[in-house]
Structure formats: structure tokens, C-alpha cells
Enzyme design. Sequence first.
Site, PDB file in Angstrom:
ATOM      1  N   LYS A 122      35.834 -51.732  25.618  1.00  0.00           N
ATOM      2  CA  LYS A 122      36.315 -50.945  26.752  1.00  0.00           C
ATOM      3  C   LYS A 122      36.881 -49.610  26.279  1.00  0.00           C
ATOM      4  O   LYS A 122      36.631 -48.562  26.891  1.00  0.00           O
ATOM      5  CB  LYS A 122      37.381 -51.719  27.531  1.00  0.00           C
TER       6      LYS A 122
ATOM      7  N   ASN B 154      31.412 -51.539  35.357  1.00  0.00           N
ATOM      8  CA  ASN B 154      31.362 -52.151  36.684  1.00  0.00           C
ATOM      9  C   ASN B 154      30.255 -53.186  36.811  1.00  0.00           C
ATOM     10  O   ASN B 154      29.975 -53.658  37.916  1.00  0.00           O
ATOM     11  CB  ASN B 154      31.206 -51.065  37.751  1.00  0.00           C
TER      12      ASN B 154
ATOM     13  N   HIS C 177      39.268 -62.419  41.505  1.00  0.00           N
ATOM     14  CA  HIS C 177      38.457 -61.299  41.046  1.00  0.00           C
ATOM     15  C   HIS C 177      37.426 -61.687  39.970  1.00  0.00           C
ATOM     16  O   HIS C 177      36.242 -61.389  40.096  1.00  0.00           O
ATOM     17  CB  HIS C 177      39.367 -60.171  40.526  1.00  0.00           C
TER      18      HIS C 177
ATOM     19  N   ARG D 189      56.013 -37.498  39.766  1.00  0.00           N
ATOM     20  CA  ARG D 189      54.700 -36.967  39.361  1.00  0.00           C
ATOM     21  C   ARG D 189      54.262 -37.454  37.984  1.00  0.00           C
ATOM     22  O   ARG D 189      53.484 -36.782  37.298  1.00  0.00           O
ATOM     23  CB  ARG D 189      54.680 -35.439  39.398  1.00  0.00           C
TER      24      ARG D 189
ATOM     25  N   HIS E 125      32.966 -57.051  44.218  1.00  0.00           N
ATOM     26  CA  HIS E 125      33.906 -56.471  45.180  1.00  0.00           C
ATOM     27  C   HIS E 125      33.494 -56.769  46.617  1.00  0.00           C
ATOM     28  O   HIS E 125      34.332 -57.014  47.475  1.00  0.00           O
ATOM     29  CB  HIS E 125      34.007 -54.954  44.980  1.00  0.00           C
TER      30      HIS E 125
ATOM     31  N   LYS F 216      42.994 -47.033  34.711  1.00  0.00           N
ATOM     32  CA  LYS F 216      42.758 -47.130  36.150  1.00  0.00           C
ATOM     33  C   LYS F 216      43.910 -47.889  36.782  1.00  0.00           C
ATOM     34  O   LYS F 216      44.248 -48.989  36.372  1.00  0.00           O
ATOM     35  CB  LYS F 216      41.452 -47.888  36.429  1.00  0.00           C
TER      36      LYS F 216
ATOM     37  N   GLU G 118      35.218 -61.286  32.369  1.00  0.00           N
ATOM     38  CA  GLU G 118      35.229 -59.901  31.871  1.00  0.00           C
ATOM     39  C   GLU G 118      34.932 -59.863  30.365  1.00  0.00           C
ATOM     40  O   GLU G 118      34.396 -58.875  29.870  1.00  0.00           O
ATOM     41  CB  GLU G 118      36.576 -59.222  32.163  1.00  0.00           C
TER      42      GLU G 118
ATOM     43  N   GLU H 108      35.227 -41.710  34.621  1.00  0.00           N
ATOM     44  CA  GLU H 108      34.072 -42.353  35.245  1.00  0.00           C
ATOM     45  C   GLU H 108      33.151 -41.356  35.931  1.00  0.00           C
ATOM     46  O   GLU H 108      32.866 -41.474  37.121  1.00  0.00           O
ATOM     47  CB  GLU H 108      34.535 -43.417  36.254  1.00  0.00           C
TER      48      GLU H 108
ATOM     49  N   HIS I 220      30.502 -55.822  39.362  1.00  0.00           N
ATOM     50  CA  HIS I 220      31.600 -55.478  40.259  1.00  0.00           C
ATOM     51  C   HIS I 220      31.150 -55.001  41.642  1.00  0.00           C
ATOM     52  O   HIS I 220      31.900 -55.124  42.595  1.00  0.00           O
ATOM     53  CB  HIS I 220      32.500 -54.428  39.608  1.00  0.00           C
TER      54      HIS I 220
ATOM     55  N   ARG J  50      31.112 -44.718  32.019  1.00  0.00           N
ATOM     56  CA  ARG J  50      32.165 -45.692  32.305  1.00  0.00           C
ATOM     57  C   ARG J  50      31.742 -46.636  33.418  1.00  0.00           C
ATOM     58  O   ARG J  50      32.225 -47.769  33.494  1.00  0.00           O
ATOM     59  CB  ARG J  50      33.476 -44.982  32.671  1.00  0.00           C
TER      60      ARG J  50
END
Lengths: 378, 378
Positions: B237, B255, B277, B132, B262, B154, B196, B247, B258, B251
Site C-alpha cells: 500500500k 479499490n 466492509h 485546519r 461498496h 484517506k 484486504e 488517487e 471495492h 492508487r
Amino acid sequence: MSLAASFAEPQVAERVEVGLGARAYDILIGPGLLASAGERIAALGARTVGVVTDENVARLHLATVERSLAAAGLGFSTVTVPAGEPSKSFGRLSEVVDGLLAARIERGDVVLALGGGVVGDLAGFAAAILRRGVRCVQAPTSLLAQVDSSVGGKTGINSVRGKNLIGAFHQPSLVLADVDALDTLPPRELRAGYAEVVKYGLIDDPAFFAWLEARPRAAFEPGQDRIRAIATSCRAKAAVVARDEHETGDRALLNLGHTFGHALEADVAYDGARLIHGEGVAIGMAMAFRFSVSLGLCPPEDAARVERHLEAVGLPTSPKAIPGGVGSADVLFGHMQQDKKVSRGRLTFILARGIGRSFVAKDVDPAAALAFLKRELA
Amino acid sequence: MSLAASFAEPQVAERVEVGLGARAYDILIGPGLLASAGERIAALGARTVGVVTDENVARLHLATVERSLAAAGLGFSTVTVPAGEPSKSFGRLSEVVDGLLAARIERGDVVLALGGGVVGDLAGFAAAILRRGVRCVQAPTSLLAQVDSSVGGKTGINSVRGKNLIGAFHQPSLVLADVDALDTLPPRELRAGYAEVVKYGLIDDPAFFAWLEARPRAAFEPGQDRIRAIATSCRAKAAVVARDEHETGDRALLNLGHTFGHALEADVAYDGARLIHGEGVAIGMAMAFRFSVSLGLCPPEDAARVERHLEAVGLPTSPKAIPGGVGSADVLFGHMQQDKKVSRGRLTFILARGIGRSFVAKDVDPAAALAFLKRELA
């Protein structure tokens, strides 16, 4: 409501708040809650509900829940897994997550865990990792889940290396503990769940333990006493969780009976025919008290009272009660060392100075623990 | 330090703090950091380190890291996965977690993610769910990972239904961005990561974009300019992450490029031979600017400047540049609707009123988006 319940005194729902600031939530305990799941989930602002349940619970309660969701105008789809501990696996987790993605459960939606501890842990974990976290409502249908696993946000699956070694802390947004569901449980499961009720008395509430001793049927029959026993348990757990959400300290007290219990479960390879979790906890608590006695910490009378009450409701108190027996002391000791609570190789035990006087013991002498295990199995 | 670096000006490490209260951490950017990993991890109080890396990175950097861990008196074991996006799978995650459990990584220990974005996402997620949650140190070796994926917490894996649909927010305890590692990257990967870097200028820092325009080789050669470009990116960032860790708002600006990117990656089934990517992000950013122009939001000159700079460093700016082409506008549109950022079926885009003037646009007219995609592919 069951026939038995209809002859009992009227039942009034209790509400327990888990005080976690922005993540605070309510536990509702009472009759008829599954039939009201839809309106309560709609009130959380969800549009679509991904129901996760198991085959047994689906047969008994899914129709009630789906009717309620539909009546509240919610979209829903259901993922059903086989009943039993083996569903807490990576393979099953991946199926559940895929089912929820297929149902297009989005970040504002809700996963509804409808079932016992296995479903709660699996569905809660799936909710925790779906799109990096969606909300989960727990609808525990077993006593074990109502008083323990549905509250506090621990979710997870098992590894071949041990129970619950993989998971997340993911607090539910609401817990609906419908006591009517308890009347559909096999007696053995109801008994096993009761071990966790007793635990709260043993940790720090001797008056609750005495109350239970005086009413050994309280949790087993419909009525306000049962709701009170569950609510007292939830309140105790909620207080600990609010103090120590991520188990860096006090929360470890909730593991009373679990270090031994988990080792026993691992030893029988999680074979529910031989040992289910609550039975492991019952044996583990009795062992923790006997171990405390052997270390000179606890009066022998208190350990005897613990055994007596557990036995009065039909719970086992010795590893020798497990059908087929267990492995050697060394094997059990090895299982205990893979416990999550192990810190830098040192064993942490929850020991007791008496009923309601449990404490976290770090640095227990491994030789003393091993010698104790040998005596227990002799 | 590479031969090239030894002829450049001396390089001085920069430090960026990610201000997240109790979970605040440092990003260190500079030369020689992999060789100092051991002492820095020991300073976090860990005893044992579970290194997760991929086959390519292991060949280049594992010996350096393991020497450093051993010199600091740390125990360690290493789990190596195949290089490439397909490792972000449930199967691989389960292997990594099992490897870390086998290595008896405990709650006080550290998982070290040594590699690019794939390793960082996979190892970070494994750390998030191991017992955990155990701590993770990110040692990003690609430019993409140094300026983006290693910062902000993330983590996750892919689903057949889309990228990063399964994961957790799990902040690292430390990020070690060793710029020397960039000299071992294939030029195509370095270029892709640069997309990026450009992104941070396009979001809200027109001066940074102009600085990059004037130094198109800054990120591609050793020296203080490269460290400055990476540190500026990380600082940008970090500021966004500190404002909106999970997010729920701002945030989403990160993206930029993206949503389109994506969809393109999904369309080629994450086939890195055709599209990686950062290339998807480069095309996606150019598309976001062209889409903004077509909606009358952005001056065409700004979109042209974006295309010009991306092309100057050799990055693609049109979906038609993808080898083998892409599917239909409808197929791309379908991929976009499975995006995590979809809320109640509405598409969220990051659009721009100009360079450095990006914003989150909810409720974009789906018909306009579809028509735009058709023009892009015509």
C-alpha cells in the site's frame, strides 16, 4: 455596471497570480466578471458547477451567473444558504455537502462560491471535503472577500469555542473579483471590508498606506483606483501565501488586528448587528498599534495616524465603540487564548514598530496583555 | 501479549516507511506497541494528545494507552464514540471535533486514533479539519485498519448518498500497528480484514498470494508470519500511495473489489449484522475476477483460485451469501454510479488479467456490467 460607474473613467481588469507551483491560480479583478464566469469555468475543464450562495447575493447576482454558466454549456445546480455568519456551522456545512452530492458534483467538476466571506469559507470548505476534494472557484462579492478571504485557500466554519476553528487549506482554482458587485453592498459592509485593505499598508507597505490616506474614497467609488487598491491588496496577500501557505511563519502577519478582533467578535457572540468582522479588525488593528505603543515598540504618532485614517472612512477604533459594550478584560483574554495561533499556551500577537513595520511577536507577556485590555475597557 | 503468542516463536517488529517527502512516516508492526505509544508520540514533539476511540476498543486497550501517555509526561483527554459504521457521520464528527477543541488540542499536538477503520477514518478526518489540520497518529487495532485504512491518509465519513463521500487526504505522522490487539478481535472481524491482505496479492504480487495460499492461518495466529503478512500488505500500500497520493491514477488499484463491495454495503444500508466492509471486499474481489472472466480478460482458473482461498478462510464470495439477500441488479448498479471513482458518468472498475495482474479499466460498457450483475443475482 452601476450608474455611478458609467460616469467614471473606464475600468480595466487586473490580474494577480498566486504562485503556488502546481496549485498556482489567478485572481482577476475588474468589472463584468460575473457575466463571464461560465466561459472561465468551462476553460478549467469542468462539466457541472455546484453554485453555493446566500439569499442576499442570490437575489442580486445569481441570475447573471446562471445565464453565464448556461451560455457556456455547463450543467449547474445551486445551494442557497441564509446570509450571515451563523451559516458557518456544521449543520449548514452538512446541508451544502449534501446538496453538492445530490447535484452529482464529481472530482473533475467545480464548486462556485458566489458571495462574501461567509459563503467563500463555507463553500470552499465544502469543496475541500466533498469526495476528499473538488476544485473551487471563488467569486467574492464583498470587498472583504475580494481582498482577503477568497485568496489564499483558508476555508472553514466556526465552533462555539471560536471562529474558524474547523476547516481546511484548500486553494481555489480561480478567483473572480467582480468590482461591480461592490456597488450593491450596504455601506457598512463596504467600510468593514476596507479595514483589510488598510491592513496590507500597515503590515509592510507604508507607501500603500500613504496612497490610501491621500485617497480615502478610493475603495468606495467605482473606477481604476478601486481596482488598484484591491489588486494591491491581493498582490500583498498572494506574496505572503506563496511564502507560507500553511501559516507556519510569515503568514501570521495577515492576522494583524485579528487576535483582538476575533476576541471581540466572540464576545458579542458573532452578533452582526453589533460588530461585523471588518469592524473587529479595524478596532483590533488600532488596538495592536496602541498595544505596541504601550510596549515602547511603536511611535505614538503612527498609532494616531492609523486611528485617524480608519475614522476618516467611518470605521471604529475602540472596543468601547461597540454598541452595548463588551465584557471584562478577563473574558476577552480568555477568548484570545482559544485562538488558533496559540502555541503551547503562549499568545502570539502581531505588533508593529510603525506603519508598514508589523512583526510576529511570540511570548508576549500575558500580564502586559491583560493590563492593556483593562486600560482599553476602562 | 496473549497466551497464544507466548507459545509462538518470538515476534520481531517490522518497520515500513511511507515515502512521501516532507510528509514521510513510519508504520511500525509488532507486539506491545500500544504500551509504547506515549514515548513514540512524545518523540514527535507533542505535548497533549486527543485520543479518539470507540467503546469496545476503550474497554480493551484504553488503559494501556493512557498509562503509556502518562508515563511519557503527555497530557491527554479521550473522546469515545459508539462502535460501528454509523459513527462515520457529520453528527459524530462534530462531537469529536468539539471534544478535541475542549481538550485544547493545538496545532503542535497530536490526535491519536485508537481503534479500527471507523475510528481511524473519523479521527483522522477530525484531525484534518481541526484548526485546519493537526497531526494524527494511527493506532489501528483491527486487521483491516492495520493493512489498509490506517495507511495512506484517506480519512472521511459517510453520506446517505454513499460511503466515504466526505473526507480529506490527511497523512498520519506515525502508524502503530500492535499485532497483540488482533488477538482481541472477534473472528468475523479478523477474517474480514484478511480480505484486504489477499487483495495485495491479487493486485500485483502473485508470489504473495501463493505464500498466503500455502499458509491460510498466517494472519490468524500470533507469530512472525502474521507480522510478515501485515508488513507485506503495508509495504504494497505504501508503494502505491507514494506513487499516487491523491488517487489520480494507480492508487485506484487499491479499490480492487471495492466498487462492487461498496455497492453491496450501501444496499444493506451498512448493516454490519449482514455485511461488514471486508466481507463486501471479499465478495467484490471474487466478483471482479468473475466479471473479468466474463469479459474474456482472465482465465477462469484464476477466478476459481481466488474463490477457493477466500472460502478456505471462511470469507463469502457471492452476493447471494449475504443474509437476507440484496436488492436488484438495477439498484446495485445505481449505487455504483454514485461512487467517488465515477468520472463524467463513466464507471471505473478494477479488473484482472489473472492473479497479480489487476488493472484500472475506464469506460467499461455499462450494459455489460448490468448484465453481469443480473447473472450474479440470478
